[in-house]
Structure formats: structure tokens, C-alpha cells
Design a protein around this motif. Structure first.
Motif, PDB file in Angstrom:
ATOM      1  N   VAL A  74       0.856  -1.183   0.166  1.00 17.79           N
ATOM      2  CA  VAL A  74      -0.108  -0.119  -0.091  1.00 17.79           C
ATOM      3  C   VAL A  74       0.844   1.276  -0.183  1.00 17.79           C
ATOM      4  O   VAL A  74       0.718   2.216  -0.813  1.00 17.79           O
ATOM      5  N   SER A  75       1.844   1.141   0.815  1.00 19.76           N
ATOM      6  CA  SER A  75       2.645   2.387   0.970  1.00 19.76           C
ATOM      7  C   SER A  75       3.379   2.673  -0.462  1.00 19.76           C
ATOM      8  O   SER A  75       3.653   3.704  -0.850  1.00 19.76           O
ATOM      9  N   ALA A  76       3.881   1.645  -1.051  1.00 18.58           N
ATOM     10  CA  ALA A  76       4.486   1.658  -2.309  1.00 18.58           C
ATOM     11  C   ALA A  76       3.578   2.287  -3.373  1.00 18.58           C
ATOM     12  O   ALA A  76       4.088   3.034  -4.266  1.00 18.58           O
ATOM     13  N   ALA A  77       2.574   1.761  -3.273  1.00 13.29           N
ATOM     14  CA  ALA A  77       1.511   2.258  -4.394  1.00 13.29           C
ATOM     15  C   ALA A  77       1.066   3.886  -4.082  1.00 13.29           C
ATOM     16  O   ALA A  77       1.069   4.386  -5.178  1.00 13.29           O
ATOM     17  N   VAL A  78       0.949   4.176  -2.934  1.00 20.65           N
ATOM     18  CA  VAL A  78       0.899   5.688  -2.843  1.00 20.65           C
ATOM     19  C   VAL A  78       2.007   6.433  -3.064  1.00 20.65           C
ATOM     20  O   VAL A  78       2.162   7.623  -3.671  1.00 20.65           O
ATOM     21  N   ALA A  79       3.146   6.019  -2.917  1.00 29.05           N
ATOM     22  CA  ALA A  79       4.579   6.656  -3.205  1.00 29.05           C
ATOM     23  C   ALA A  79       4.597   6.711  -4.468  1.00 29.05           C
ATOM     24  O   ALA A  79       5.071   7.835  -5.279  1.00 29.05           O
ATOM     25  N   TYR A  80       4.098   5.742  -5.394  1.00 30.81           N
ATOM     26  CA  TYR A  80       4.188   5.793  -6.901  1.00 30.81           C
ATOM     27  C   TYR A  80       3.436   6.844  -7.663  1.00 30.81           C
ATOM     28  O   TYR A  80       3.594   7.609  -8.306  1.00 30.81           O
ATOM     29  N   ILE A  81       2.243   6.941  -6.913  1.00 32.90           N
ATOM     30  CA  ILE A  81       1.149   7.905  -7.492  1.00 32.90           C
ATOM     31  C   ILE A  81       1.610   9.231  -7.166  1.00 32.90           C
ATOM     32  O   ILE A  81       1.678  10.235  -7.879  1.00 32.90           O
ATOM     33  N   GLU A  82       2.315   9.408  -5.881  1.00 28.91           N
ATOM     34  CA  GLU A  82       2.829  10.798  -5.499  1.00 28.91           C
ATOM     35  C   GLU A  82       4.085  11.130  -6.400  1.00 28.91           C
ATOM     36  O   GLU A  82       4.027  12.343  -6.975  1.00 28.91           O
ATOM     37  N   LYS A  83       4.782  10.115  -6.697  1.00 28.58           N
ATOM     38  CA  LYS A  83       5.731  10.570  -7.529  1.00 28.58           C
ATOM     39  C   LYS A  83       5.450  10.893  -8.964  1.00 28.58           C
ATOM     40  O   LYS A  83       5.812  11.631  -9.663  1.00 28.58           O
ATOM     41  N   GLN A  84       4.492  10.145  -9.493  1.00 24.77           N
ATOM     42  CA  GLN A  84       3.799  10.273 -10.934  1.00 24.77           C
ATOM     43  C   GLN A  84       3.103  11.745 -10.964  1.00 24.77           C
ATOM     44  O   GLN A  84       3.182  12.371 -11.901  1.00 24.77           O
ATOM     45  N   LEU A  85       2.711  12.076  -9.886  1.00 23.69           N
ATOM     46  CA  LEU A  85       1.839  13.271  -9.838  1.00 23.69           C
ATOM     47  C   LEU A  85       2.673  14.690  -9.521  1.00 23.69           C
ATOM     48  O   LEU A  85       2.307  15.793  -9.740  1.00 23.69           O
ATOM     49  N   GLY A  86       3.688  14.309  -8.981  1.00 17.53           N
ATOM     50  CA  GLY A  86       4.671  15.386  -8.336  1.00 17.53           C
ATOM     51  C   GLY A  86       4.108  16.295  -7.274  1.00 17.53           C
ATOM     52  O   GLY A  86       4.383  17.425  -7.031  1.00 17.53           O
ATOM     53  N   ALA A  87       3.257  15.519  -6.293  1.00 21.83           N
ATOM     54  CA  ALA A  87       2.564  16.041  -5.404  1.00 21.83           C
ATOM     55  C   ALA A  87       2.189  14.911  -4.051  1.00 21.83           C
ATOM     56  O   ALA A  87       2.263  13.814  -4.188  1.00 21.83           O
TER      57      ALA A  87
END
Length: 282
Positions: free
Chosen positions: A27-40
């Protein structure tokens, strides 16, 4: 997106992982990936859990709409008679108006997968806007919400109390629904109009309010559809108050692009030959 919405719903990585049956690390990795993709930054630590940032709240709204549209798209490409129908209704409509036409609809279209959720009005219209529901039966939808009223059915709001108790609505305790209820909002507006501040008791659900009124705990504003039987049986009586009864018709509401199954249900619920007195007017 589903993983992020689970985190947003529970405000917890651990509870989101439990819901999704995956590890907390995943779960943490998935959220971190989304944050990286969005830059937010989407979440921040809050006590023992997490909280959405402003960017996270915005992203969650889009996620709900996108996932809802995906489900809606899957239903739209099926034949209407074998599709899926996600209904939503406020408790009064769900208990007193919807069940009979829903039963005849199921008999008529047995291959349609039907789900029914009962929520306060505000929650239902939010779900409809996010394409998490296909059709809602409730009061009038908010203006500028992008929703369409497909049919209506006349109804009135009346003030009732236990029969024989001679309750004065100006001094009696008022029994209220929970936050988000359209009837609660109307009740509070009426009390302001009458310029009275009587004691109030919030009971949350429609059933609890109705049961409390039968027991003589106070008075309440309620749809006549819900109390016709109690009034006829002498358990409740309609109490005269200035400005009541109020005309508050029921509305059948969809998005601008209803699914085939939703269109079938609208046609069914407005067919007086099939549903009788429970029919809505298109």
C-alpha cells in the motif's frame, strides 16, 4: 486508484491493507508511486494514521469519478436486460416507495444485477455525481449538480406526534434525523420561520425517529408516505402547524448519460399498469 481510495477512506495504511488483502508495504509503495507520478504529496501523518493533503482530497474526488465511470462503462456496453443497476434511496423512499416496484422489476428482468444502498440525500447525490450509483430516489437534487430528474411522485411532509398525547409542536421536543438529511434541513428551516427554539433530540435514522414519535418522545416532520398506516391505525396523529403540510415530491434522478439498466428502471417505475399506485410520473 483503488488502493489510494482505500487509504483515503480509512485514514490508515494498515486498515487499507487489511481491506485490500495486501501488505502494508504494498500500500505504501502504491501511494508513493502515485505521488511521484503526480509530483504532489497526497497524504501526511496524522496521529496514528494518515490524513489527505489538499492535493490528496482533490485527487480522491477524481479517483471516485474515474472508477465510477469505469463501472458505468462496463454496464453500458452490456445488453440492458443483463446489465447491472446500482440504486440509491433515502430511507423513507427505500422503505415505503421503492420495494414494491423493485420487486416487480426483478420479476420482469431477472438477469439484471441490482444493488440498493440507503443513505442520506447529500451522500446519495454525491455518489451519483461520482458515478458510484446509477439512479437515486430522493428529494430535489442540488442545482448545478449536472444531474437530471427523470420522474416525480407527489408527497407531503407533515408534523406528527403520538395520538392522544395533545403535544404542542411549539413546545414539544422535536425528533430530528442525522446530518445530511433533507428532512432535517427542512425542519430546522421551519423552526427558524416559526421563530421557536424547542428542545430537540437527534436520533439519526428514519426508523428511530418514527419509533420515538410512536412512543410519545416528541414530534417530527416526516413524509406522509411513511406514516399513513400509523395515522390510520391511531398510533400517530397529524398536528396542525402553519405552513404544513409541505409539498415535497420524490424525484428519480440520474446523470446526464444514464446506463441502459437505469433507463429500463425509469420506464418501469413510470408504468402505472405494472406498478399501480406506486408509479412515478415522467
Amino acid at each position: 486508484m483503488e488502493t489510494f481510495l482505500a487509504v483515503a477512506k480509512h485514514s490508515s495504511i494498515r486498515r487499507a491493507a487489511a481491506q485490500l488483502h495486501i501488505t502494508e508495504a504494498a500500500v505504501s509503495a502504491a501511494v508513493a508511486y502515485i505521488e511521484k507520478q503526480l509530483g504532489a504529496k497526497l497524504i501526511a501523518k496524522s496521529g496514528r494514521g494518515v490524513a489527505l493533503t489538499e492535493a490528496g482530497r482533490i485527487y480522491a474526488e477524481y479517483c471516485r469519478s474515474i472508477l465510477g465511470l469505469m463501472t458505468e462503462a462496463q454496464a453500458a456496453v452490456r445488453r440492458a436486460e443483463t446489465g447491472r443497476l446500482r440504486l440509491g434511496a433515502v430511507s423513507t423512499a427505500g422503505e415505503y416507495l421503492l420495494l414494491r416496484p423493485l420487486a416487480s422489476f426483478r420479476d420482469r428482468f431477472p438477469d439484471i444485477e441490482v444493488g440498493l444502498s440507503i443513505h442520506p440525500r447529500d451522500t446519495l447525490f454525491l455518489e451519483l455525481r461520482h458515478h458510484e450509483a446509477d439512479l437515486v430516489i430522493a428529494g430535489r437534487p442540488p442545482r448545478d449538480a449536472g444531474l437530471v430528474v427523470r420522474a416525480r411522485r407527489a408527497s407531503q411532509l407533515v408534523v406528527v406526534g403520538r395520538a392522544g398525547r395533545h403535544l404542542d409542536p411549539r413546545t414539544a421536543t422535536w425528533l430530528l434525523r442525522g446530518e445530511g438529511s433533507g428532512t432535517r434541513e427542512t425542519t430546522l428551516n421551519l423552526l427558524d420561520r416559526w421563530q421557536i427554539r424547542p428542545p430537540a433530540l437527534t436520533l439519526g435514522t428514519h426508523g428511530a425517529v418514527l419509533a420515538a414519535a410512536r412512543e410519545g418522545l416528541g414530534v417530527t416532520l416526516i413524509h406522509s408516505d411513511a406514516v399513513d398506516g400509523d395515522v390510520a391505525a391511531g398510533r400517530l396523529e397529524v398536528l396542525p402547524m402553519e405552513g404544513t403540510p409541505l409539498d415535497r415530491p420524490w424525484h428519480v434522478v440520474t446523470t446526464r448519460t444514464p446506463t441502459p439498466a437505469a433507463r429500463l428502471f425509469v420506464a418501469h417505475i413510470t408504468d402505472r399498469e405494472r406498478v399501480g399506485a406506486a408509479a412515478f410520473e415522467s
